[in-house]
Design a protein around this motif. Structure first.
Motif, PDB file in Angstrom:
ATOM      1  N   UNK A 207      -6.708 -70.684 -70.677  1.00 46.27           N
ATOM      2  CA  UNK A 207      -8.110 -70.782 -70.278  1.00 46.27           C
ATOM      3  C   UNK A 207      -8.743 -69.395 -70.226  1.00 46.27           C
ATOM      4  N   UNK A 208     -10.020 -69.350 -69.841  1.00 48.14           N
ATOM      5  CA  UNK A 208     -10.786 -68.111 -69.834  1.00 48.14           C
ATOM      6  C   UNK A 208     -11.337 -67.841 -68.432  1.00 48.14           C
ATOM      7  N   UNK A 209     -12.024 -66.733 -68.293  1.00 48.25           N
ATOM      8  CA  UNK A 209     -12.386 -66.272 -66.956  1.00 48.25           C
ATOM      9  C   UNK A 209     -13.303 -67.248 -66.226  1.00 48.25           C
ATOM     10  N   UNK A 210     -14.120 -68.000 -66.961  1.00 47.16           N
ATOM     11  CA  UNK A 210     -15.017 -68.949 -66.314  1.00 47.16           C
ATOM     12  C   UNK A 210     -14.757 -70.387 -66.756  1.00 47.16           C
ATOM     13  N   UNK A 211     -13.533 -70.668 -67.228  1.00 41.18           N
ATOM     14  CA  UNK A 211     -13.187 -72.045 -67.572  1.00 41.18           C
ATOM     15  C   UNK A 211     -13.255 -72.927 -66.327  1.00 41.18           C
ATOM     16  N   UNK A 212     -13.634 -74.167 -66.533  1.00 37.77           N
ATOM     17  CA  UNK A 212     -13.740 -75.123 -65.431  1.00 37.77           C
ATOM     18  C   UNK A 212     -12.400 -75.843 -65.276  1.00 37.77           C
ATOM     19  N   UNK A 213     -11.759 -75.742 -64.128  1.00 38.44           N
ATOM     20  CA  UNK A 213     -10.473 -76.416 -63.942  1.00 38.44           C
ATOM     21  C   UNK A 213     -10.557 -77.906 -64.260  1.00 38.44           C
ATOM     22  N   UNK A 214      -9.634 -78.361 -65.073  1.00 35.88           N
ATOM     23  CA  UNK A 214      -9.605 -79.772 -65.439  1.00 35.88           C
ATOM     24  C   UNK A 214     -10.484 -80.132 -66.618  1.00 35.88           C
ATOM     25  N   UNK A 215     -11.275 -79.195 -67.117  1.00 38.37           N
ATOM     26  CA  UNK A 215     -12.168 -79.464 -68.250  1.00 38.37           C
ATOM     27  C   UNK A 215     -11.610 -78.777 -69.494  1.00 38.37           C
ATOM     28  N   UNK A 216     -10.914 -79.538 -70.321  1.00 44.48           N
ATOM     29  CA  UNK A 216     -10.260 -78.970 -71.509  1.00 44.48           C
ATOM     30  C   UNK A 216     -11.264 -78.384 -72.490  1.00 44.48           C
ATOM     31  N   UNK A 217     -12.513 -78.845 -72.441  1.00 43.04           N
ATOM     32  CA  UNK A 217     -13.510 -78.330 -73.379  1.00 43.04           C
ATOM     33  C   UNK A 217     -13.849 -76.870 -73.109  1.00 43.04           C
ATOM     34  N   UNK A 218     -13.457 -76.354 -71.942  1.00 41.80           N
ATOM     35  CA  UNK A 218     -13.713 -74.944 -71.614  1.00 41.80           C
ATOM     36  C   UNK A 218     -12.448 -74.097 -71.759  1.00 41.80           C
ATOM     37  N   UNK A 219     -11.423 -74.637 -72.392  1.00 39.93           N
ATOM     38  CA  UNK A 219     -10.180 -73.909 -72.635  1.00 39.93           C
ATOM     39  C   UNK A 219     -10.027 -73.647 -74.125  1.00 39.93           C
ATOM     40  N   UNK A 220      -8.856 -73.187 -74.514  1.00 42.10           N
ATOM     41  CA  UNK A 220      -8.594 -72.943 -75.937  1.00 42.10           C
ATOM     42  C   UNK A 220      -8.682 -74.236 -76.742  1.00 42.10           C
ATOM     43  N   UNK A 221      -8.459 -75.373 -76.095  1.00 45.08           N
ATOM     44  CA  UNK A 221      -8.591 -76.662 -76.778  1.00 45.08           C
ATOM     45  C   UNK A 221     -10.045 -76.904 -77.175  1.00 45.08           C
ATOM     46  N   UNK A 222     -10.977 -76.546 -76.287  1.00 41.25           N
ATOM     47  CA  UNK A 222     -12.393 -76.673 -76.623  1.00 41.25           C
ATOM     48  C   UNK A 222     -12.783 -75.779 -77.780  1.00 41.25           C
ATOM     49  N   UNK A 223     -12.211 -74.573 -77.814  1.00 38.50           N
ATOM     50  CA  UNK A 223     -12.461 -73.664 -78.930  1.00 38.50           C
ATOM     51  C   UNK A 223     -11.917 -74.250 -80.228  1.00 38.50           C
TER      52      UNK A 223
END
Length: 394
Positions: A207-223
């Motif tokens: 994940x990244x500095x402001x990724x939302x916990x539990x929200x895969x779209x804000x992690x490397x998967x979202x990218x």
């Protein structure tokens, strides 16, 4: 029997916990301090350390099964352990494609072109002046810099301009041939019915500095989802994005993902390109970001495993028959990145293990930004990355 089991279990745990020690001991080998006693202790206790640092033996193929298992499991956490000065992963001011005068000229030309295009557009549609930055990305129509391949590009020149070689491995000269790196045809057959590109994530939890916990779209998967959509919608590829999670136990991530990846490729024989999309881990508060067309954009790095230990040579139980093809793909994509978007790519990072890059000749691992990047910066980087990939694959 129990004693043997306990001994093996402790050896396993300690080897994985203390794997970062070899980088420290390399300095001791050069003659400083009391490294000898510690090294003899580690060699006797930690089979993985002994494998990576001991002199080659004629019967190395008889390495015991525990050592082989430890090496395979180590892949999962090895990427984040850099046995190299991190500064060597970045280009200096003297790099051919990012010299200061070139960057200033690029910036000036881009500014002039954007102003001229905006003025022409306003005149054509007779609309009021638009805001200065629309926040949209425009794929570069022409290279900002072009390498002169007619020059002599020997081993030293190619390595210094394109690679950062981890101390755990060596880049053998047999792979560093300009003809085999630059002129290998890597285009994808886009007329096929099935998917041509597979994107997956060995470390899907990154994940990244402001990724939302539990929200895969804000992690490397979202990218990965955004990159897949760009490659499909903008460049006409058929892309399969696999979102399986394999890093619950990070040490076993590569072993855990391999059976499913093999099954996916067996079911989709039209897949030619396999991309393992990660995000890097950097020290401290360092941030991999640049301004690209007025947008904060994460920088990225292409990564190759060589299945080759610095002292012991080939790691036979991590065999990869496609090392040359893997290197050609990362090299050509690196060249495209340096020419079209100078500064966006760090040097190609080479390490000792395999990282499941043996699944297809056109396999690559990409480190997109790092833990200190924002989700916005990561998503912005997907657009130039997709363009760069399309330049090589089309």
């Amino acid at each position: 029997m129990f004693a043997d089991y306990l001994s093996g279990f402790l050896n396993d745990c300690m080897a994985r916990q203390y794997f970062q020690i070899p980088a420290f001991l390399e300095d001791r080998e050069a003659g400083a301090g009391n490294g000898g006693n510690m090294e003899r202790f580690l060699s006797g206790q930690f089979l993985l350390y002994r494998y990576l640092t001991a002199d080659a033996e004629p019967d190395r193929e008889k390495e015991d099964a525990l050592t082989a298992e430890l090496v395979r499991r180590q892949e999962g956490s090895d990427e984040d352990v850099k046995n190299i000065d991190e500064e060597k992963l970045d280009y200096g001011d003297d790099a051919l494609h990012i010299e200061n005068d070139i960057l200033k000229e690029i910036e000036r030309e881009n500014s002039v072109n954007q102003e001229e295009e905006s003025e022409e557009t306003r005149e054509e549609v007779n609309e009021p002046e638009a805001e200065e930055n629309t926040g949209t990305f425009t794929a570069a129509a022409y290279p900002a810099y072009t390498y002169d391949w007619s020059e002599k590009w020997d081993y030293e020149a190619l390595v210094s301009n394109f690679y950062a070689v981890d101390n755990s491995t060596l880049l053998r000269e047999q792979y560093v041939d300009l003809n085999r790196l630059l002129y290998q045809d890597l285009t994808v057959t886009q007329e096929t019915e099935g998917p041509q590109i597979l994107i997956y994530h060995t470390h899907a939890s990154e994940a990244f500095i402001d990724s939302v916990p539990g929200d895969a779209s804000t992690t490397i998967v979202g990218a990965g989802e955004k990159l897949a959509n760009l490659l499909q919608d903008e460049y006409g590829f058929r892309v399969l994005h696999h979102t399986g999670v394999y890093d619950v136990n990070r040490d076993d991530a590569y072993n855990a993902s391999l059976p499913n990846l093999e099954e996916i490729l067996a079911e989709n024989p039209t897949i030619e390109v396999v991309i393992d999309l990660h995000r890097d881990a950097v020290s401290g508060d360092r941030k991999l970001v640049m301004d690209l067309q007025g947008r904060p954009t994460a920088r990225f790095m292409f990564f190759n495993g060589l299945s080759y230990g610095r002292k012991n040579g080939e790691i036979t139980y991590l065999e990869n028959p496609y090392i040359q093809e893997n290197l050609a793909l990362s090299f050509q994509v690196q060249v495209a990145a340096n020419e079209y978007y100078p500064g966006i790519a760090r040097k190609i990072y080479l390490k000792a293990y395999r990282y499941n890059m043996h699944l297809r000749p056109k396999s690559m691992l990409i480190e997109l930004g790092a833990q200190n990047n924002t989700v916005e910066e990561i998503m912005n980087a997907c657009e130039p990355l997709a363009h760069i990939l399309s330049i090589v694959l089309q």
